[in-house]
Design a protein around this motif. Structure first.
Motif, PDB file in Angstrom:
ATOM      1  N   TYR B  36      29.427  14.231   9.542  1.00 47.88           N
ATOM      2  CA  TYR B  36      30.771  14.496   9.056  1.00 47.88           C
ATOM      3  C   TYR B  36      30.668  15.111   7.673  1.00 47.88           C
ATOM      4  O   TYR B  36      29.770  14.809   6.890  1.00 47.88           O
ATOM      5  CB  TYR B  36      31.602  13.212   8.973  1.00 47.88           C
ATOM      6  N   LYS B  38      32.902  15.841   4.108  1.00 49.54           N
ATOM      7  CA  LYS B  38      34.072  15.313   3.411  1.00 49.54           C
ATOM      8  C   LYS B  38      34.254  16.015   2.075  1.00 49.54           C
ATOM      9  O   LYS B  38      33.372  16.012   1.224  1.00 49.54           O
ATOM     10  CB  LYS B  38      33.927  13.797   3.200  1.00 49.54           C
ATOM     11  N   ALA B  41      39.222  13.827  -1.896  1.00 50.17           N
ATOM     12  CA  ALA B  41      40.624  13.513  -1.594  1.00 50.17           C
ATOM     13  C   ALA B  41      41.020  13.900  -0.174  1.00 50.17           C
ATOM     14  O   ALA B  41      42.214  14.028   0.117  1.00 50.17           O
ATOM     15  CB  ALA B  41      41.560  14.174  -2.604  1.00 50.17           C
ATOM     16  N   GLU B  42      40.041  14.114   0.701  1.00 49.23           N
ATOM     17  CA  GLU B  42      40.358  14.370   2.102  1.00 49.23           C
ATOM     18  C   GLU B  42      39.547  13.424   2.978  1.00 49.23           C
ATOM     19  O   GLU B  42      38.557  12.836   2.541  1.00 49.23           O
ATOM     20  CB  GLU B  42      40.027  15.818   2.486  1.00 49.23           C
ATOM     21  N   GLY B  43      39.971  13.273   4.227  1.00 51.98           N
ATOM     22  CA  GLY B  43      39.192  12.473   5.164  1.00 51.98           C
ATOM     23  C   GLY B  43      38.011  13.259   5.696  1.00 51.98           C
ATOM     24  O   GLY B  43      37.987  14.484   5.643  1.00 51.98           O
ATOM     25  N   PRO B  44      36.998  12.566   6.216  1.00 52.93           N
ATOM     26  CA  PRO B  44      35.848  13.250   6.804  1.00 52.93           C
ATOM     27  C   PRO B  44      36.261  14.097   8.003  1.00 52.93           C
ATOM     28  O   PRO B  44      37.158  13.714   8.755  1.00 52.93           O
ATOM     29  CB  PRO B  44      34.932  12.106   7.240  1.00 52.93           C
ATOM     30  N   PHE B  89      28.212  12.948   5.614  1.00 56.16           N
ATOM     31  CA  PHE B  89      27.927  11.602   6.112  1.00 56.16           C
ATOM     32  C   PHE B  89      27.253  11.685   7.466  1.00 56.16           C
ATOM     33  O   PHE B  89      27.706  12.407   8.363  1.00 56.16           O
ATOM     34  CB  PHE B  89      29.219  10.790   6.258  1.00 56.16           C
ATOM     35  N   LEU B 101      31.415   3.443  14.948  1.00 51.63           N
ATOM     36  CA  LEU B 101      30.462   4.273  14.242  1.00 51.63           C
ATOM     37  C   LEU B 101      29.971   3.549  12.994  1.00 51.63           C
ATOM     38  O   LEU B 101      30.745   2.904  12.294  1.00 51.63           O
ATOM     39  CB  LEU B 101      31.115   5.597  13.823  1.00 51.63           C
ATOM     40  N   PHE B 103      28.199   4.336   9.398  1.00 51.86           N
ATOM     41  CA  PHE B 103      28.042   5.481   8.516  1.00 51.86           C
ATOM     42  C   PHE B 103      26.984   5.227   7.448  1.00 51.86           C
ATOM     43  O   PHE B 103      26.792   4.090   6.988  1.00 51.86           O
ATOM     44  CB  PHE B 103      29.365   5.784   7.810  1.00 51.86           C
ATOM     45  N   GLY B 104      26.345   6.311   7.021  1.00 51.00           N
ATOM     46  CA  GLY B 104      25.494   6.270   5.840  1.00 51.00           C
ATOM     47  C   GLY B 104      26.344   6.398   4.592  1.00 51.00           C
ATOM     48  O   GLY B 104      27.571   6.499   4.659  1.00 51.00           O
ATOM     49  N   THR B 105      25.686   6.397   3.432  1.00 52.01           N
ATOM     50  CA  THR B 105      26.398   6.444   2.159  1.00 52.01           C
ATOM     51  C   THR B 105      26.748   7.858   1.742  1.00 52.01           C
ATOM     52  O   THR B 105      27.456   8.052   0.768  1.00 52.01           O
ATOM     53  CB  THR B 105      25.561   5.809   1.044  1.00 52.01           C
TER      54      THR B 105
END
Lengths: 111, 113
Positions: B36, B38, B41-44, B89, B101, B103-105
């Motif tokens: 993903y 990102k 200020a937005e979603g992935p 991500f 899911l 997720f990694g950092t």
């Protein structure tokens, strides 16, 4: 064009206030999720739902609650906000577990 | 215990060069992997995915490689463009699990013009 909507985008609120973060999707997805993300950290699943009247807690313990009365709507509520709740909250939905569509997120600051 | 790890928090690459973002996982039951992207200020947004039955998936400038024995996957972007600057991500899921899911950092990629 976004198919999953989160409001508000930004929220600054005082300690002790009750808040509801809205999430709506127009794709008819059964599965919906709430993630919390702090800067530089991974996305943590805090709630998920596999359909109407189905809600489960995620991997990260959260003081928030959710409801799923309609397929398209999955609001998250904090009864009494605290500074430790300051974070970004991301809502997502999926038709199957293979990939999510995320909303734009709500950045919450509790002062 | 983090099941998906992205050990490089940031990466800077010159425009036109290749960007390689890495991801490691610990759960051998993971069978589907996604990347993903990102913006602030937005979603992935979904970028590319790969099933464990494959070792490579390509979509335009983006290629994901999977090494199951090493529990490692990587995302290659070539040529890199300034618009690719974002946080990436890595995510993974298992068929028989809770269908969630992990997720990694994230890795912040900066493409320098």
């Amino acid at each position: 064009e976004a198919d999953i909507y989160q409001t508000p985008r930004y929220l600054v609120i005082g300690t002790g206030k009750k808040i509801t973060l809205e999430c709506s999707q127009t794709m008819g997805h059964d599965k919906m999720y709430w993630y919390q993300q702090d800067p530089g950290m991974e996305l943590h699943l805090i709630h998920y739902s596999y359909g109407v009247n189905s809600t489960e807690k995620g991997d990260l313990s959260s003081e928030s609650t959710v409801s799923r009365i309609r397929t398209e709507h999955f609001p998250l509520t904090l009864e009494s906000a605290r500074p430790s709740h300051t974070s970004q909250y991301l809502c997502a939905s999926s038709e199957a577990h293979r990939g999510y569509t995320f909303g734009s997120g709500t950045r919450l600051t509790v002062v | 215990d983090q099941q998906v790890k992205q050990n490089s928090p940031s990466l800077s690459v010159q425009e036109g060069r290749i960007s390689i973002l890495n991801c490691d996982y610990t759960n051998s039951m993971f069978d589907y992997f996604l990347w993903y992207k990102k913006y602030p200020a937005e979603g992935p947004t979904f970028l590319i995915s790969i099933s464990s039955i494959k070792d490579k998936n390509e979509d335009g400038r983006f290629t994901v490689f999977l090494n199951k024995s090493a529990k490692h996957l990587s995302l290659h972007i070539v040529p890199s463009q300034p618009g690719d600057s974002a946080v990436y991500f890595c995510a993974a899921s298992e068929s028989g699990g809770a269908n969630n899911l992990f997720f990694g950092t994230g890795t912040r990629l900066t493409v320098i013009p």
